[in-house]
Design a protein around this motif. Structure first.
Motif, short mmCIF file in Angstrom:
data_model
loop_
_atom_site.label_atom_id
_atom_site.label_comp_id
_atom_site.label_asym_id
_atom_site.label_seq_id
_atom_site.Cartn_x
_atom_site.Cartn_y
_atom_site.Cartn_z
N LEU A 23 -7.64 10.14 -8.18
CA LEU A 23 -7.94 9.05 -9.11
C LEU A 23 -7.00 7.86 -8.88
N GLY A 24 -5.72 8.13 -8.74
CA GLY A 24 -4.76 7.04 -8.52
C GLY A 24 -4.96 6.33 -7.20
N ASN A 25 -5.19 7.10 -6.14
CA ASN A 25 -5.39 6.48 -4.83
C ASN A 25 -6.73 5.75 -4.74
N ARG A 26 -7.76 6.31 -5.30
CA ARG A 26 -9.08 5.68 -5.24
C ARG A 26 -9.11 4.37 -6.02
N HIS A 27 -8.53 4.38 -7.20
CA HIS A 27 -8.64 3.22 -8.09
C HIS A 27 -7.47 2.25 -8.00
N TRP A 28 -6.42 2.60 -7.23
CA TRP A 28 -5.29 1.69 -7.15
C TRP A 28 -4.82 1.50 -5.71
N GLU B 297 0.83 -1.20 0.00
CA GLU B 297 0.00 0.00 0.00
C GLU B 297 0.87 1.26 0.00
N LEU B 298 1.91 1.26 0.80
CA LEU B 298 2.81 2.41 0.88
C LEU B 298 3.54 2.64 -0.43
N VAL B 299 3.97 1.56 -1.09
CA VAL B 299 4.64 1.68 -2.40
C VAL B 299 3.67 2.27 -3.43
N LYS B 300 2.43 1.79 -3.44
CA LYS B 300 1.43 2.34 -4.36
C LYS B 300 1.17 3.81 -4.08
N PHE B 301 1.04 4.15 -2.78
CA PHE B 301 0.84 5.55 -2.39
C PHE B 301 1.98 6.41 -2.90
N SER C 194 -19.53 5.92 -1.67
CA SER C 194 -19.90 7.23 -2.19
C SER C 194 -18.65 7.98 -2.67
N ALA C 195 -18.45 8.00 -3.97
CA ALA C 195 -17.29 8.69 -4.54
C ALA C 195 -17.36 10.19 -4.23
N ARG C 196 -18.54 10.74 -4.21
CA ARG C 196 -18.70 12.18 -3.96
C ARG C 196 -18.21 12.53 -2.54
N ARG C 197 -18.65 11.75 -1.56
CA ARG C 197 -18.23 12.00 -0.17
C ARG C 197 -16.72 11.78 -0.01
N GLU C 198 -16.23 10.74 -0.63
CA GLU C 198 -14.81 10.45 -0.57
C GLU C 198 -13.99 11.58 -1.20
N LEU C 199 -14.44 12.07 -2.35
CA LEU C 199 -13.75 13.17 -3.01
C LEU C 199 -13.77 14.42 -2.13
N LEU C 200 -14.88 14.69 -1.49
CA LEU C 200 -14.97 15.85 -0.59
C LEU C 200 -13.94 15.72 0.54
N MET C 201 -13.89 14.55 1.17
CA MET C 201 -12.91 14.33 2.25
C MET C 201 -11.48 14.44 1.70
N PHE C 202 -11.26 13.89 0.51
CA PHE C 202 -9.94 13.94 -0.11
C PHE C 202 -9.53 15.39 -0.36
#
Length: 146
Positions: free
Chosen positions: A63-68, A12-16, A77-85
């Motif tokens: 986009l990279g963190n959400r999908h990978w 996970e850390l490498v992907k991040f 909820s992508a909308r709520r997640e995007l708001l928090m992001f």
């Protein structure tokens, strides 16, 4: 580590870091293009250039963190997640912009190298640590999917 093995956490850390590296290239490249590129669109506005470059890189990072990186724990909820992001990234951006503001306006270090060290060196390192912890514990907190 939310019930993860050390190996899973390291992956996970490498992907991040890979997603962050891509977003970093977008951020630094756009910042320098706006400040010092042809026509110097925002040559005399370093803070505005940084805000714009961070905003674009935030979209790339989400986009990279959400999908990978955090695909297994993303929220439904992508909308709520995007708001928090976005909120977390505003905090990270505030850290980078504050470092740039102190260096540029308080310390009077106004060269391209000084601006880059402050915004894209010190500010980025501090902001990245803040973002990772917030992504992990506040943003991507959906139920684990295997």
């Amino acid at each position: 580590m939310r019930g993860q093995s050390v190996l899973a956490w390291l992956l996970e850390l490498v992907k991040f870091c890979a997603v962050g590296g891509t977003a970093f290239v977008v951020d630094v490249g756009l910042f320098n293009l706006l400040r010092f590129g042809p026509g110097e669109l925002l040559g005399d506005k370093p803070l505005t250039a940084k805000v714009i470059s961070v905003a674009v890189s935030v979209v790339v990072a989400w986009l990279g963190n959400r999908h990978w990186t955090f695909a297994g724990t993303r929220r439904s909820s992508a909308r709520r997640e995007l708001l928090m992001f976005v909120l977390v990234n505003l905090g990270g951006m505030a850290i980078a912009v504050s470092c740039l503001a102190v260096s540029h306006y308080v310390l009077g270090l106004t060269s391209p190298v000084a601006d880059n060290i402050a915004a894209n060196g010190v500010g980025l390192v501090l902001g990245t640590a803040f973002r990772y912890l917030c992504y992990r514990y506040l943003v991507f907190t959906g139920p684990a999917r295997h």
